[in-house]
Scaffold this active site. Structure first.
Site, short mmCIF file in Angstrom:
data_model
loop_
_atom_site.label_atom_id
_atom_site.label_comp_id
_atom_site.label_asym_id
_atom_site.label_seq_id
_atom_site.Cartn_x
_atom_site.Cartn_y
_atom_site.Cartn_z
N SER A 39 86.01 56.74 52.64
CA SER A 39 85.40 57.99 52.19
C SER A 39 84.26 58.39 53.13
CB SER A 39 84.83 57.82 50.78
OG SER A 39 85.55 56.85 50.08
N GLY A 40 83.80 59.63 52.94
CA GLY A 40 82.65 60.08 53.72
C GLY A 40 83.04 61.01 54.85
N ASP A 102 86.70 52.63 57.28
CA ASP A 102 85.77 53.26 56.34
C ASP A 102 84.42 53.47 57.03
OD1 ASP A 102 84.78 54.35 54.01
OD2 ASP A 102 85.20 52.60 52.76
N GLY A 103 83.64 54.38 56.48
CA GLY A 103 82.30 54.62 57.00
C GLY A 103 81.31 53.63 56.41
N LYS A 115 77.07 50.38 51.59
CA LYS A 115 77.99 51.49 51.37
C LYS A 115 77.75 52.04 49.97
CE LYS A 115 82.29 50.93 52.59
NZ LYS A 115 82.33 52.34 53.03
N GLY A 116 78.23 53.25 49.74
CA GLY A 116 78.10 53.81 48.39
C GLY A 116 77.28 55.07 48.34
N GLU A 124 86.19 51.52 47.46
CA GLU A 124 86.09 51.14 48.88
C GLU A 124 86.15 49.62 49.04
OE1 GLU A 124 83.41 54.95 50.36
OE2 GLU A 124 82.45 53.03 50.09
N LYS A 142 73.39 54.48 62.15
CA LYS A 142 73.56 53.56 61.02
C LYS A 142 73.10 52.14 61.34
CE LYS A 142 75.93 56.93 59.00
NZ LYS A 142 77.31 56.87 58.57
#
Ligand code: ABF
Length: 267
Positions: A39-40, A102-103, A115-116, A124, A142
């Site tokens: 997601s993201g 995933d991001g 994450k989240g 995820e 990041k």
């Protein structure tokens, strides 16, 4: 005088896109069959990179989403979709995903992740652990030596009924001001996840790595100093917590996009 220099937002987008295209180039093999899609906003470029390889590249691939956003991305790109719980079962076991992309919100020097931020952390994590290889796609913003340095809070998915007690327990563990997230993605009231849960954002001082521990600093939360694994262990014991946004100790996690080639694009 008007400047031709790209603005900060454009630089961020180009860093995310570069990381995503490199991740797909380096880690998605034409022989892969099941692929997790996270997601993201960075993952949007992952799907774009897969689509850019043309329909024959992904003709034998099936894509597993981490929530409603990635489901929409997979469908919009014309890729084959399969929910996590609908994977074929072989010899009594659901087939593993070959790779998941995933991001991340923050990545430490041992490739542990927070994450989240997008409230999809539970699915995820389910997709990440179902994959043989997990690729975190993250631009240089990041990168942090220790988690909770730039992204100051740990997202925690909770049963709404348990939220008041979980907030109190988090405070007792040294999180100064944990709050129930509001606004996203429902825009009003509490943030409700795809699983009907709430998110608590719990601030903690920067999380220690095992190599930071000494005889004096045991990482058990005294003076607020938690080692990431010990904190994760304590958090998942709290009744009412469904999942935490700390992704640590994953076998084979690789972060793409944090290398020197992207530093040049750092805003
Ligand atoms: C998901 O999206 C999340 O776990 C993380 O919170 C976020 C990263 O989003 P972006 O790519 O937009 O920075 O991967």
């Amino acid at each position: 005088m008007a400047s031709n220099a790209p603005n900060a937002a454009a630089l961020i987008e180009s860093a995310k896109k570069a990381a995503a295209f490199q991740a797909v180039e380096d880690h998605l093999s034409p022989t892969d069959k099941f692929v997790g899609i996270g997601s993201g906003s960075t993952v949007v470029y992952v799907v774009e990179a897969i689509a850019a390889k043309g329909p024959s590249f992904s003709a034998n691939m099936t894509f597993v989403p981490t929530g409603s956003q990635s489901k929409g991305l997979i469908r919009a790109a014309g890729l084959r979709l399969c929910n996590l719980d609908e994977r074929p079962v072989v010899d009594g076991v659901s087939v593993a995903l070959d790779v998941a992309f995933d991001g991340a919100d923050e990545v430490d020097e041992d490739l542990n992740l927070i994450k989240g931020g997008g409230a999809c952390l539970f699915q995820e994590k389910l997709v990440a652990v179902a994959a043989k290889k997990f690729i975190a796609v993250a631009d240089s913003r990041k990168q942090s030596p220790r988690l909770c340095t730039k992204w100051k809070t740990i997202p925690i998915e909770v049963l709404p009924l348990a939220a008041p007690d979980v907030l109190n327990r988090l405070k007792a563990m040294g999180s100064p001001n944990p709050v129930v997230r509001s606004g996203l993605p429902s825009k009003a009231g509490e943030c409700v996840t795809d699983n009907g849960m709430w998110i608590i954002d719990a601030p903690f001082p920067p999380l220690l790595l095992p190599k930071d521990l000494t005889a004096e600093v045991d990482g058990n939360g005294k003076n607020g100093a938690w080692e990431i694994g010990k904190l994760a262990e304590e958090l998942v014991k709290l009744p009412g917590i469904v999942e935490i946004g700390l992704f640590h100790g994953f076998n084979g996690v690789q972060a793409v996009g944090l290398g020197k080639q992207f530093q040049a694009q750092k805003p």
